[in-house]
Design a protein around this motif. Structure first.
Motif, mmCIF file in Angstrom:
data_model
loop_
_atom_site.group_PDB
_atom_site.id
_atom_site.type_symbol
_atom_site.label_atom_id
_atom_site.label_comp_id
_atom_site.label_asym_id
_atom_site.label_seq_id
_atom_site.Cartn_x
_atom_site.Cartn_y
_atom_site.Cartn_z
ATOM 1 N N GLY A 122 0.834 -1.020 -0.023
ATOM 2 C CA GLY A 122 0.017 -0.140 -0.122
ATOM 3 C C GLY A 122 0.576 1.299 -0.060
ATOM 4 N N ASP A 123 2.229 1.332 -0.052
ATOM 5 C CA ASP A 123 2.849 2.323 -0.189
ATOM 6 C C ASP A 123 3.065 2.666 -1.704
ATOM 7 O OD1 ASP A 123 3.331 2.268 2.592
ATOM 8 O OD2 ASP A 123 5.337 1.215 2.320
ATOM 9 N N TYR A 124 3.770 3.876 -2.128
ATOM 10 C CA TYR A 124 3.853 4.070 -3.373
ATOM 11 C C TYR A 124 5.373 4.189 -3.885
ATOM 12 C CZ TYR A 124 -0.785 5.382 -2.242
ATOM 13 O OH TYR A 124 -2.058 5.468 -1.928
ATOM 14 N N ILE A 125 5.693 3.566 -4.871
ATOM 15 C CA ILE A 125 7.310 3.740 -5.137
ATOM 16 C C ILE A 125 7.322 4.753 -6.509
ATOM 17 C CG2 ILE A 125 6.816 1.694 -6.826
ATOM 18 C CD1 ILE A 125 9.967 2.167 -4.628
ATOM 19 N N VAL A 126 8.075 5.450 -6.602
ATOM 20 C CA VAL A 126 8.064 6.670 -7.577
ATOM 21 C C VAL A 126 9.664 6.689 -8.306
ATOM 22 C CG1 VAL A 126 7.903 9.191 -8.124
ATOM 23 C CG2 VAL A 126 6.654 8.022 -6.298
ATOM 24 N N VAL A 127 9.704 6.489 -9.599
ATOM 25 C CA VAL A 127 11.003 6.927 -10.110
ATOM 26 C C VAL A 127 10.976 8.216 -11.033
ATOM 27 C CG1 VAL A 127 11.344 4.288 -10.179
ATOM 28 C CG2 VAL A 127 10.198 5.387 -12.143
ATOM 29 N N GLY A 128 12.287 8.402 -11.225
ATOM 30 C CA GLY A 128 12.588 9.702 -11.884
ATOM 31 C C GLY A 128 13.978 9.940 -12.001
ATOM 32 N N SER A 129 14.394 11.063 -11.678
ATOM 33 C CA SER A 129 15.799 11.627 -11.840
ATOM 34 C C SER A 129 16.206 12.954 -11.172
ATOM 35 C CB SER A 129 16.406 11.765 -13.489
ATOM 36 O OG SER A 129 15.513 13.131 -13.906
ATOM 37 N N THR A 130 17.391 13.060 -10.553
ATOM 38 C CA THR A 130 17.760 14.036 -9.799
ATOM 39 C C THR A 130 19.155 14.652 -10.093
ATOM 40 O OG1 THR A 130 17.858 14.986 -7.467
ATOM 41 C CG2 THR A 130 18.263 12.415 -7.843
ATOM 42 N N ASN A 131 19.332 15.676 -9.915
ATOM 43 C CA ASN A 131 20.787 16.323 -9.833
ATOM 44 C C ASN A 131 21.137 17.090 -8.499
ATOM 45 O OD1 ASN A 131 19.667 18.993 -9.968
ATOM 46 N ND2 ASN A 131 20.802 19.403 -11.974
ATOM 47 N N SER A 132 20.270 16.771 -7.515
ATOM 48 C CA SER A 132 20.363 17.409 -6.209
ATOM 49 C C SER A 132 21.754 16.747 -5.615
ATOM 50 C CB SER A 132 19.162 17.387 -5.164
ATOM 51 O OG SER A 132 18.316 18.353 -5.862
ATOM 52 N N PHE A 133 22.105 15.574 -5.867
ATOM 53 C CA PHE A 133 23.053 15.057 -4.929
ATOM 54 C C PHE A 133 24.249 14.478 -5.872
ATOM 55 C CE2 PHE A 133 18.819 14.125 -3.625
ATOM 56 C CZ PHE A 133 18.625 14.537 -2.426
#
Length: 173
Positions: free
Chosen positions: A95-106
């Motif tokens: 029942g949780d949510y898994i979300v994918v994408g991209s980041t340049n923060s780190f």
């Protein structure tokens, strides 16, 4: 915000014949875009994308939960000091949510693939970053029977890249 480029997320629900049941616009004064939506096990909807309206400066992951009538239950933006975006959301087996994408923060200026798990009420449970010195991103995620995940995207860090190449590269994690 990306300028004066105001764009809002659009959510439309139709019946089996494509006739509109309801339409919702979600956004603010900046760029707000939805890229994926799911119906959840509690008959609500969760969508993900990116927002420039609800944050200062850079794009952040945008996540919203709507009820079956399209009314907003909660929204959130998430990210670090750089830019983030999310491409796909799925409900986990518990029942949780898994979300994918991209980041340049780190990672300085290049983007890395980004995997985030949120609770059913929108609290961040954990984040993972994958990739190397160049651009890497995830576009789609699926649940596995063993409660793990499989995700796809592209990598420039581990291979010849996704631009101008006739061959596909796969990032194995």
């Amino acid at each position: 915000s990306l300028g004066a480029g105001s764009v809002d997320a659009l959510v439309v629900r139709t019946d089996a014949f494509g006739d509109t049941l309801w339409t919702r616009i979600i956004g603010g004064t900046g760029w707000d875009q939805a890229s994926s939506i799911i119906q959840t096990s509690d008959s609500n909807f969760v969508l993900c994308g990116r927002t420039g309206s609800f944050t200062t400066g850079y794009m952040k992951i945008f996540l919203a939960k709507l009820d079956a009538s399209g009314d907003t239950l909660w929204t959130l933006q998430y990210g670090g000091n750089g830019q983030e975006e999310s491409q796909s959301v799925k409900e986990t087996l518990d029942g949780d949510y898994i979300v994918v994408g991209s980041t340049n923060s780190f990672s300085g200026t290049s983007y890395n693939a980004y995997l985030n798990r949120f609770s059913s009420n929108g609290n961040l449970l954990w984040s993972k970053i994958y990739g190397g010195p160049k651009v890497d991103a995830f576009y789609e995620v699926v649940n596995m029977a063993d409660s793990g995940f499989a995700f796809t995207g592209f990598t420039e860090s581990f291979g010849t890249g996704h631009r101008g190449s006739d061959s596909a590269n796969v990032m194995l994690i």
